[in-house]
Scaffold this motif. Structure first.
Motif, mmCIF file in Angstrom:
data_model
loop_
_atom_site.group_PDB
_atom_site.id
_atom_site.type_symbol
_atom_site.label_atom_id
_atom_site.label_comp_id
_atom_site.label_asym_id
_atom_site.label_seq_id
_atom_site.Cartn_x
_atom_site.Cartn_y
_atom_site.Cartn_z
ATOM 1 N N PHE A 97 0.810 -1.224 0.000
ATOM 2 C CA PHE A 97 0.000 0.000 0.000
ATOM 3 C C PHE A 97 0.837 1.264 0.000
ATOM 4 N N ILE A 98 1.816 1.342 -0.851
ATOM 5 C CA ILE A 98 2.629 2.543 -0.753
ATOM 6 C C ILE A 98 1.831 3.800 -1.079
ATOM 7 N N GLY A 99 0.700 3.619 -1.736
ATOM 8 C CA GLY A 99 -0.155 4.761 -2.046
ATOM 9 C C GLY A 99 -0.804 5.366 -0.810
ATOM 10 N N ASP A 100 -0.856 4.624 0.264
ATOM 11 C CA ASP A 100 -1.439 5.156 1.503
ATOM 12 C C ASP A 100 -0.448 5.989 2.310
ATOM 13 N N LEU A 101 0.804 5.941 1.904
ATOM 14 C CA LEU A 101 1.789 6.797 2.577
ATOM 15 C C LEU A 101 1.546 8.238 2.149
ATOM 16 N N ASN A 102 1.659 9.144 3.078
ATOM 17 C CA ASN A 102 1.418 10.554 2.797
ATOM 18 C C ASN A 102 2.713 11.231 2.319
ATOM 19 N N LYS A 103 2.639 11.758 1.115
ATOM 20 C CA LYS A 103 3.829 12.375 0.527
ATOM 21 C C LYS A 103 4.411 13.481 1.401
ATOM 22 N N ALA A 104 3.533 14.139 2.133
ATOM 23 C CA ALA A 104 3.985 15.235 2.998
ATOM 24 C C ALA A 104 4.963 14.760 4.063
ATOM 25 N N PHE A 105 4.874 13.502 4.411
ATOM 26 C CA PHE A 105 5.722 12.993 5.489
ATOM 27 C C PHE A 105 6.856 12.110 4.979
ATOM 28 N N GLU A 106 7.103 12.187 3.689
ATOM 29 C CA GLU A 106 8.193 11.389 3.149
ATOM 30 C C GLU A 106 9.540 12.007 3.507
ATOM 31 N N SER A 107 9.562 13.305 3.659
ATOM 32 C CA SER A 107 10.806 13.993 3.995
ATOM 33 C C SER A 107 11.168 13.793 5.468
ATOM 34 N N ARG A 108 12.418 13.472 5.709
ATOM 35 C CA ARG A 108 12.868 13.252 7.078
ATOM 36 C C ARG A 108 12.629 14.461 7.963
ATOM 37 N N VAL A 109 12.763 15.636 7.391
ATOM 38 C CA VAL A 109 12.572 16.851 8.181
ATOM 39 C C VAL A 109 11.121 16.990 8.632
ATOM 40 N N ARG A 110 10.213 16.811 7.687
ATOM 41 C CA ARG A 110 8.802 16.959 8.062
ATOM 42 C C ARG A 110 8.335 15.816 8.942
ATOM 43 N N LEU A 111 8.909 14.662 8.709
ATOM 44 C CA LEU A 111 8.620 13.522 9.586
ATOM 45 C C LEU A 111 9.061 13.837 11.015
ATOM 46 N N GLY A 112 10.250 14.393 11.122
ATOM 47 C CA GLY A 112 10.762 14.760 12.437
ATOM 48 C C GLY A 112 9.933 15.853 13.085
ATOM 49 N N MET A 113 9.573 16.854 12.290
ATOM 50 C CA MET A 113 8.762 17.951 12.821
ATOM 51 C C MET A 113 7.455 17.452 13.396
ATOM 52 N N MET A 114 6.776 16.616 12.623
ATOM 53 C CA MET A 114 5.481 16.128 13.083
ATOM 54 C C MET A 114 5.626 15.246 14.314
ATOM 55 N N SER A 115 6.691 14.479 14.368
ATOM 56 C CA SER A 115 6.916 13.648 15.551
ATOM 57 C C SER A 115 7.055 14.509 16.794
ATOM 58 N N LEU A 141 13.272 5.006 12.808
ATOM 59 C CA LEU A 141 11.909 5.488 12.601
ATOM 60 C C LEU A 141 11.095 5.325 13.880
ATOM 61 N N GLU A 142 11.214 4.170 14.457
ATOM 62 C CA GLU A 142 10.449 3.885 15.662
ATOM 63 C C GLU A 142 10.848 4.818 16.799
ATOM 64 N N LYS A 143 12.143 4.988 16.948
ATOM 65 C CA LYS A 143 12.619 5.886 17.998
ATOM 66 C C LYS A 143 12.119 7.301 17.775
ATOM 67 N N LEU A 144 12.172 7.705 16.530
ATOM 68 C CA LEU A 144 11.736 9.051 16.165
ATOM 69 C C LEU A 144 10.280 9.259 16.538
ATOM 70 N N ILE A 145 9.470 8.307 16.199
ATOM 71 C CA ILE A 145 8.034 8.422 16.407
ATOM 72 C C ILE A 145 7.667 8.297 17.875
ATOM 73 N N LYS A 146 8.376 7.433 18.546
ATOM 74 C CA LYS A 146 8.004 7.176 19.935
ATOM 75 C C LYS A 146 8.661 8.122 20.929
ATOM 76 N N GLN A 147 9.591 8.958 20.437
ATOM 77 C CA GLN A 147 10.295 9.833 21.361
ATOM 78 C C GLN A 147 9.337 10.646 22.229
ATOM 79 N N SER A 148 9.672 10.668 23.460
ATOM 80 C CA SER A 148 8.940 11.451 24.457
ATOM 81 C C SER A 148 7.444 11.149 24.541
#
Lengths: 100, 100
Positions: free
Chosen positions: A4-22, B91-98
Motif C-alpha cells: 500500500f505505498i499509495g497510503d503513505l502521505n507524501k507530505a511525510f516522506e521527507s525526514r525533516v517533516r517527519l521529524g517535525m510532526m513527531s 523510525l520507531e525511535k523518532l516516532i516514539k520519542q517522548s
DNA sequence: TTTATTAACTTTGTAATTCAAAGTACTTTT
DNA sequence: AAAAGTACTTTGAATTACAAAGTTAATAAA
C-alpha cells in the motif's frame, strides 16, 4: 502480499517533516529555535518545511512576544495529527505485511 | 526530547524503495514483474530504483530462465537487511520519542 | 543616536530526485 | 517475417531540497 505505498502521505516522506510532526505530536507548542536545533537544519530550510505543512493545514503558527523578544511557535492541528496517524498506520502495515 | 533524523537512511526515504525493501525482507526472491505490479510503477522507474539499491549493495540480482522466458529476480542482501532494520529502528525511535 | 544583534523569515540559485515515455536488445511466439 | 514479451537504458521535464545570502522589524549596546 499486498502493498500500500499509495497510503503513505507524501507530505511525510521527507525526514525533516517527519521529524517535525513527531515533535509536534507530543509537544503542544514548539518554537522556531527549538525545531531548528532539534532538526539541525538551516533556518531557511526549516521555514520552507514549515510553510509546506502549514499550507496543508497540518500545523498552525502562533506568534507572541516572550519578554521583549518575538517568538514563533508551532502546533499540530487536528487534521495534521490525523494525517500523521494515518501515515504511521500505513507505514506499519507496509512493514509488517506478510510477516505473519 | 532528542531527535535522530540523521539516523534515518536516505535510501529508504522514497516510498518505492521503502516498499521494495519491505517486500524483499519477507520474500526471498521477487521478480521484476511482481515488484512492478505490487508497486504500481513503470518499468523504467522500477529499474532505476533497483539500480539505486543494488549500487548500495542492499539487493542482489539473479537472472535465470523460466521455461524459455528470461526472469530477473531480486533479493535483499545481508547488508540490505541490516540497513533496513536500522532504518526502521530509527523510525520507531523518532516516532516514539517522548511519548512516555 | 548610530550601530549591532536577534528572530524569523524570503529570495535566489543550484543540485539532487523522481518519474513517465520512448527507445533498445534479445528472445520467443505467431 | 512480424509481433510481442522481458528487462532494461536513455532522455527530458517537473518537483524537491538545500544552503547561502538578503530582508524586516524589533531590541540592545555603544
Amino acid at each position: 502480499m499486498k502493498i500500500f505505498i499509495g497510503d503513505l502521505n507524501k507530505a511525510f516522506e521527507s525526514r525533516v517533516r517527519l521529524g517535525m510532526m513527531s515533535i509536534l505530536l507530543v509537544n503542544d507548542f514548539v518554537d522556531f529555535a527549538t525545531l531548528k536545533e532539534q532538526l539541525q537544519i538551516t533556518d531557511g530550510n526549516l521555514a520552507s518545511h514549515i510553510a509546506a505543512l502549514e499550507k496543508l493545514g497540518y500545523i498552525e503558527i502562533k506568534k507572541q512576544f516572550i519578554g521583549k523578544k518575538p517568538n514563533t511557535s508551532y502546533l499540530a492541528t487536528k487534521a495534521g495529527k490525523k494525517a500523521f496517524a494515518e501515515h504511521l498506520d500505513a507505514l506499519e502495515k507496509l512493514i509488517k505485511q506478510s510477516v505473519e
